[in-house]
Every structure is written in C-alpha cells, then in structure tokens.
Write an enzyme that holds these catalytic residues in place. Structure first.
Site, PDB file in Angstrom:
ATOM      1  N   ASP A  48       0.892  -1.240  -0.187  1.00  0.00           N
ATOM      2  CA  ASP A  48       0.075  -0.163   0.066  1.00  0.00           C
ATOM      3  C   ASP A  48       0.992   1.342   0.208  1.00  0.00           C
ATOM      4  OD1 ASP A  48       0.886  -0.134   2.750  1.00  0.00           O
ATOM      5  OD2 ASP A  48      -1.072   0.099   3.503  1.00  0.00           O
ATOM      6  N   ASP A  87      -1.192  -6.110  -0.109  1.00  0.00           N
ATOM      7  CA  ASP A  87      -1.686  -5.563   1.176  1.00  0.00           C
ATOM      8  C   ASP A  87      -3.069  -5.157   1.257  1.00  0.00           C
ATOM      9  OD1 ASP A  87       0.488  -5.170   2.693  1.00  0.00           O
ATOM     10  OD2 ASP A  87       1.208  -2.950   1.874  1.00  0.00           O
ATOM     11  N   LYS A 115      -1.408  -9.454   3.307  1.00  0.00           N
ATOM     12  CA  LYS A 115      -0.570  -8.939   4.223  1.00  0.00           C
ATOM     13  C   LYS A 115      -1.565  -7.796   5.019  1.00  0.00           C
ATOM     14  CE  LYS A 115       3.295  -5.995   3.838  1.00  0.00           C
ATOM     15  NZ  LYS A 115       2.711  -4.921   4.471  1.00  0.00           N
ATOM     16  N   GLU A 184       9.389  -4.462  10.262  1.00  0.00           N
ATOM     17  CA  GLU A 184       9.729  -3.272   9.629  1.00  0.00           C
ATOM     18  C   GLU A 184      10.275  -2.174  10.780  1.00  0.00           C
ATOM     19  OE1 GLU A 184       7.172  -1.183   7.069  1.00  0.00           O
ATOM     20  OE2 GLU A 184       8.201   0.674   6.869  1.00  0.00           O
TER      21      GLU A 184
HETATM   22  O1  KIV Z   1       3.658  -1.327   1.534  1.00  0.00           O
HETATM   23  C1  KIV Z   1       4.649  -1.558   1.557  1.00  0.00           C
HETATM   24  O2  KIV Z   1       5.560  -1.246   0.666  1.00  0.00           O
HETATM   25  C2  KIV Z   1       5.075  -2.369   2.831  1.00  0.00           C
HETATM   26  C3  KIV Z   1       6.540  -2.632   2.709  1.00  0.00           C
HETATM   27  C4  KIV Z   1       7.380  -1.320   3.376  1.00  0.00           C
HETATM   28  C5  KIV Z   1       7.034  -3.828   3.563  1.00  0.00           C
HETATM   29  O3  KIV Z   1       4.394  -2.922   3.388  1.00  0.00           O
END
Ligand code: KIV
Length: 266
Positions: A48, A87, A115, A184
């Site tokens: 995201d 995501d 995710k 993270e």
């Molecule tokens: O949205 C994203 O790019 C992420 C990464 C930073 C792991 O969740």
C-alpha cells in the site's frame, strides 16, 4: 523463468530451513513486476506504499481497496512464477468479516498471499483467513497505517516492554496461522531473536541482516523516492540500469552484503 516452477509458500519455507536468504521487492505495475521476476526475485509485494510512491499521498492511509485491486491485478499480469503478496489497505480488515471479503477481492485479483498490519488483536482474523484457505503475511514494528498514532515514522521495539510485546504479537500471529511476517524498523537484535524463534519466514525492512528475507520499496532501491530511508540503498546509482539495479539488489541480499551495518537500528 517462464518454464520454471511457480514460487509457493513451501518454496519460501524451504529457503528458511536451508538458511537461503531471499529478496522481495514492491511492485505496482506489470512492467516492474516482470523486471523483478526476470532479475530472479521470487516474491513481489503490491504494497500500500503505492499510496506514497505512485499516487502522491502523504501516507498509506488514503489507499483504498479499489486502488489495491487495480494494482494487484496489474502486477499479477506481469509475472509468470513469482509469488504475489498484496496489502489489505487501511481499515479494510477492521472486522474479520471485512477482512474475509476484502482478502477474497485481492486473491481474485491475482494475489497469493494477503498482508495485514497489527498484533495479537488480529489473531481471530488471521485464524479465520487461514481456515478459509487464505495465506496471510503479518506486518509488525513500524506499521505505516498507524503512523498518525505513532506520531511519525519511528523505530519500534526499542525498550524492553515494547520488544516483549512485539515478540508476543509475532508468536500470536503465527499461532493463529500466519505464513509469513514482515518486520519493519525494529532493532537488529530483536529482529534476529524473532526470526530465530518463528517457524515461518521473516522478511525484514530496516530490521538488520538476520531476517530470512529482505524487502525494499522499489522506488527506494532505484533512488527515486523523494526521501530515501536510511536503511535503503540506491542500487540504480551503482548499477546504471533498472534491470542491473534489481539484479544487484537480489544478489546483495542473497550473499548477505545488503543490508549492511549502516542499514539497521540498535
Ligand atoms: O507497503 C509496503 O511497501 C510495505 C513494505 C514497506 C513492507 O508494506
């Protein structure tokens, strides 16, 4: 890679067992997803972060399900064997029922794993997704959807109590059925401990060298984000071409030269 076998969760568990570090990169469209796969990157994340890097938002909070479905479908069309993680965006999994419906939309758009950001409060949601056959990647530490609650993009888990909480959250997500975990911006020693304790592959970003895998936002590794985080490295400046940058990133992760000591936190 077209005739090679598709990458699955079993492939990634095998990498963990064999202590083979693997690279992950974000992608938001078919072309960059294809280039990542051609560079030998086995996992692409439709993050995201699309909100920040493609859509011009200040954070990931404004990203919608419609945005994520659109970009996930594009990425899925660009790869032939890479595993696609997508995501679930802000507030799209506030209840288990919302999570089930929105995970279905991402899976039908071409994701193979969804995710979500958060700790033990998500265990019932993760369990429900797992029971319904949806692979899940947890995301702990600096969870960008909570940036306004954190009061900025800050390293998490630095004191003993929050480190203990992070470890307990990680174990709760895995006990509920999470297949992967992103960590993270957490101190390298904590990331090492969580990676060693969990049976599932742990993917680090700003979490030091000890995780099973590394992920970077594509535009950070190409050095074209407006503000490059200190834990990233400009592989395009080193390699000179986009293809070269992706290959160099993949090789650096596999051989253990990225992340270096300067790309983590104490
Ligand atoms: O949205 C994203 O790019 C992420 C990464 C930073 C792991 O969740």
């Amino acid at each position: 890679m077209a005739d090679a076998k598709p990458i699955t969760l079993a492939t990634l568990r095998g990498h963990k067992r064999a202590r083979r570090r693997f690279p992950v990169v974000t992608a938001y469209d078919a072309t960059f997803a294809r280039l990542a796969e051609e560079a030998g990157i086995e996992v692409v994340l439709v993050g995201d972060s699309v909100g920040n890097v493609c859509l011009g938002h200040r954070s990931t909070v404004p990203v919608t399900m419609a945005d994520m479905v659109h970009h996930t479908a594009a990425v899925a069309r660009g790869v032939t064997r890479a595993l696609v993680i997508a995501d679930l965006p802000y507030m799209s999994y506030a209840t288990p029922e919302q999570a089930f419906a929105n995970a279905a939309a991402l899976m039908q758009a071409g994701a193979q794993v969804v995710k979500l950001e958060g700790g033990d409060w998500l265990a019932p949601t993760v369990r429900g997704l797992a029971e319904r056959g949806v692979p899940v990647c947890g995301h702990l530490g600096l969870t960008p959807q909570s940036v306004d609650k954190f009061g900025g993009y800050r390293v998490q888990g630095r004191d003993a109590e929050s480190a203990r909480r992070l470890l307990a959250d990680a174990e709760a997500l895995v006990a509920a059925g999470a297949d992967l975990l992103v960590l993270e911006c957490v101190p390298r020693a904590l990331a090492a401990e969580i990676t060693q304790r969990l049976p599932v592959p742990v993917i680090g970003i700003g979490a030091g060298p000890a995780t099973d895998a590394q992920v970077l936002v594509l535009y950070d590794l190409l050095g074209i984000s407006p503000k490059i985080p200190s834990f990233a490295r400009d592989f395009l400046a080193e390699a000179g071409t986009v293809r070269g940058a992706l290959q160099r990133y993949a090789q650096a992760v596999r051989e253990g030269s990225f992340p270096g000591p300067e790309h983590g936190f104490d």
